[in-house]
Design a protein around this motif. Sequence first.
Motif, PDB file in Angstrom:
ATOM      1  N   LYS A  72     -10.375 -56.295  -5.469  1.00 15.70           N
ATOM      2  CA  LYS A  72      -9.773 -56.091  -4.145  1.00 15.70           C
ATOM      3  C   LYS A  72      -9.227 -57.140  -3.461  1.00 15.70           C
ATOM      4  CE  LYS A  72     -12.876 -52.027  -3.205  1.00 15.70           C
ATOM      5  NZ  LYS A  72     -14.049 -51.697  -2.801  1.00 15.70           N
ATOM      6  N   ARG A  73      -9.880 -58.354  -3.777  1.00  8.19           N
ATOM      7  CA  ARG A  73      -9.318 -59.664  -2.851  1.00  8.19           C
ATOM      8  C   ARG A  73      -7.971 -60.045  -3.703  1.00  8.19           C
ATOM      9  NH1 ARG A  73     -12.845 -63.039  -4.756  1.00  8.19           N
ATOM     10  NH2 ARG A  73     -11.835 -64.118  -6.286  1.00  8.19           N
ATOM     11  N   PHE A  74      -7.880 -59.783  -4.942  1.00  6.15           N
ATOM     12  CA  PHE A  74      -6.635 -60.078  -5.689  1.00  6.15           C
ATOM     13  C   PHE A  74      -5.614 -59.311  -5.225  1.00  6.15           C
ATOM     14  CE2 PHE A  74      -9.129 -62.805  -8.759  1.00  6.15           C
ATOM     15  CZ  PHE A  74      -8.002 -63.898  -9.268  1.00  6.15           C
ATOM     16  N   ILE A  75      -5.894 -57.950  -5.090  1.00  4.90           N
ATOM     17  CA  ILE A  75      -4.769 -56.874  -4.826  1.00  4.90           C
ATOM     18  C   ILE A  75      -4.263 -57.018  -3.596  1.00  4.90           C
ATOM     19  CG2 ILE A  75      -4.355 -54.365  -4.383  1.00  4.90           C
ATOM     20  CD1 ILE A  75      -4.339 -55.413  -7.302  1.00  4.90           C
ATOM     21  N   ASP A  76      -5.144 -57.461  -2.385  1.00  7.42           N
ATOM     22  CA  ASP A  76      -4.849 -57.647  -1.144  1.00  7.42           C
ATOM     23  C   ASP A  76      -3.972 -59.021  -1.079  1.00  7.42           C
ATOM     24  OD1 ASP A  76      -6.389 -55.715  -0.028  1.00  7.42           O
ATOM     25  OD2 ASP A  76      -7.940 -56.906   0.353  1.00  7.42           O
ATOM     26  N   GLU A  77      -4.256 -60.043  -2.008  1.00  4.94           N
ATOM     27  CA  GLU A  77      -3.468 -60.955  -2.092  1.00  4.94           C
ATOM     28  C   GLU A  77      -1.841 -61.117  -2.658  1.00  4.94           C
ATOM     29  OE1 GLU A  77      -3.323 -65.101  -5.015  1.00  4.94           O
ATOM     30  OE2 GLU A  77      -5.083 -64.382  -4.723  1.00  4.94           O
ATOM     31  N   ILE A  78      -1.739 -60.122  -3.649  1.00  6.81           N
ATOM     32  CA  ILE A  78      -0.351 -59.752  -4.112  1.00  6.81           C
ATOM     33  C   ILE A  78       0.297 -58.615  -3.302  1.00  6.81           C
ATOM     34  CG2 ILE A  78      -1.031 -58.085  -5.846  1.00  6.81           C
ATOM     35  CD1 ILE A  78       1.023 -61.254  -6.384  1.00  6.81           C
ATOM     36  N   ARG A  79      -0.328 -57.913  -2.742  1.00  9.70           N
ATOM     37  CA  ARG A  79       0.289 -56.813  -1.894  1.00  9.70           C
ATOM     38  C   ARG A  79       1.624 -56.948  -1.271  1.00  9.70           C
ATOM     39  NH1 ARG A  79      -4.022 -53.999   0.077  1.00  9.70           N
ATOM     40  NH2 ARG A  79      -4.006 -52.682  -1.844  1.00  9.70           N
ATOM     41  N   PRO A  80       1.730 -58.353  -0.615  1.00 10.26           N
ATOM     42  CA  PRO A  80       3.152 -58.407   0.004  1.00 10.26           C
ATOM     43  C   PRO A  80       4.479 -58.694  -0.774  1.00 10.26           C
ATOM     44  CG  PRO A  80       1.156 -59.857   1.049  1.00 10.26           C
ATOM     45  CD  PRO A  80       0.699 -59.114  -0.059  1.00 10.26           C
ATOM     46  N   THR A  81       4.065 -58.871  -2.108  1.00  8.26           N
ATOM     47  CA  THR A  81       5.180 -59.235  -3.085  1.00  8.26           C
ATOM     48  C   THR A  81       5.447 -57.863  -3.751  1.00  8.26           C
ATOM     49  OG1 THR A  81       3.743 -59.545  -4.983  1.00  8.26           O
ATOM     50  CG2 THR A  81       4.364 -61.422  -3.302  1.00  8.26           C
ATOM     51  N   LEU A  82       4.830 -56.928  -3.436  1.00  8.29           N
ATOM     52  CA  LEU A  82       5.130 -55.639  -4.280  1.00  8.29           C
ATOM     53  C   LEU A  82       6.343 -54.845  -3.439  1.00  8.29           C
ATOM     54  CD1 LEU A  82       1.446 -54.634  -5.388  1.00  8.29           C
ATOM     55  CD2 LEU A  82       3.373 -55.620  -6.524  1.00  8.29           C
ATOM     56  N   VAL A  83       7.094 -54.156  -4.170  1.00  8.65           N
ATOM     57  CA  VAL A  83       7.964 -53.217  -3.484  1.00  8.65           C
ATOM     58  C   VAL A  83       7.395 -52.053  -2.935  1.00  8.65           C
ATOM     59  CG1 VAL A  83       9.866 -51.778  -3.801  1.00  8.65           C
ATOM     60  CG2 VAL A  83      10.007 -54.260  -4.932  1.00  8.65           C
ATOM     61  N   LYS A  84       6.220 -51.584  -3.606  1.00  9.51           N
ATOM     62  CA  LYS A  84       5.673 -50.386  -3.044  1.00  9.51           C
ATOM     63  C   LYS A  84       3.993 -50.450  -3.580  1.00  9.51           C
ATOM     64  CE  LYS A  84       6.812 -47.602  -7.244  1.00  9.51           C
ATOM     65  NZ  LYS A  84       7.683 -46.500  -7.668  1.00  9.51           N
TER      66      LYS A  84
END
Length: 185
Positions: free
Chosen positions: A79-91
């Motif tokens: 969950k921590r890793f996904i929160d970290e990368i989420r701003p770089t994802l298009v969707k």
Amino acid sequence: MDSRDDNVASLVIRHEVQAKDKNDYEQWLRKIASEAQRFTGHMGVNIIRPHDASGHYTIVLRFDSSQNLESWLESETRKRFIDEIRPTLVKEEELDIHTGLEYWFTPPATRRLQARPSKQFLITLSAIFPLTVVVPWVFKPVFAYVPLLGRPIISNFILAVVIVYLMVYVIMPRYTRLVAKWLFD
């Protein structure tokens, strides 16, 4: 075949990464893959990188059981890793869970090719312009012979029907095949 293979669970993750963030995403991938290896039952990860400029990544994680896969999915670490990368994802990421060996025998969804709008414009213009010159010229004698058909609204409607018919059923299917390499490049 090893009977343990029937219990294997695969997690297929699809991410679409913004072009400007690909380097950051690659670093993030190395870190999260390393962390996932520490979880019980982890059997490996495959990363399918984009073959074009799209930014579509597919990550396949394998665990020895659905329970161990669920533990990874629900972990605070992930969950921590996904929160970290989420701003770089298009969707938002897309997740699919497969059990046994079914994933390796399921064909991936095909991605439709789509031409850039500028290329669509050029192809359409190059097909329609000659038709707007030739079709009225061909119908001019018909409109002169049958004056009712030569009235502006009726003649324009007939010309539009003929041009659209030719574009949709005759010209564009063949023309797009002819220029497909350039169009979808």
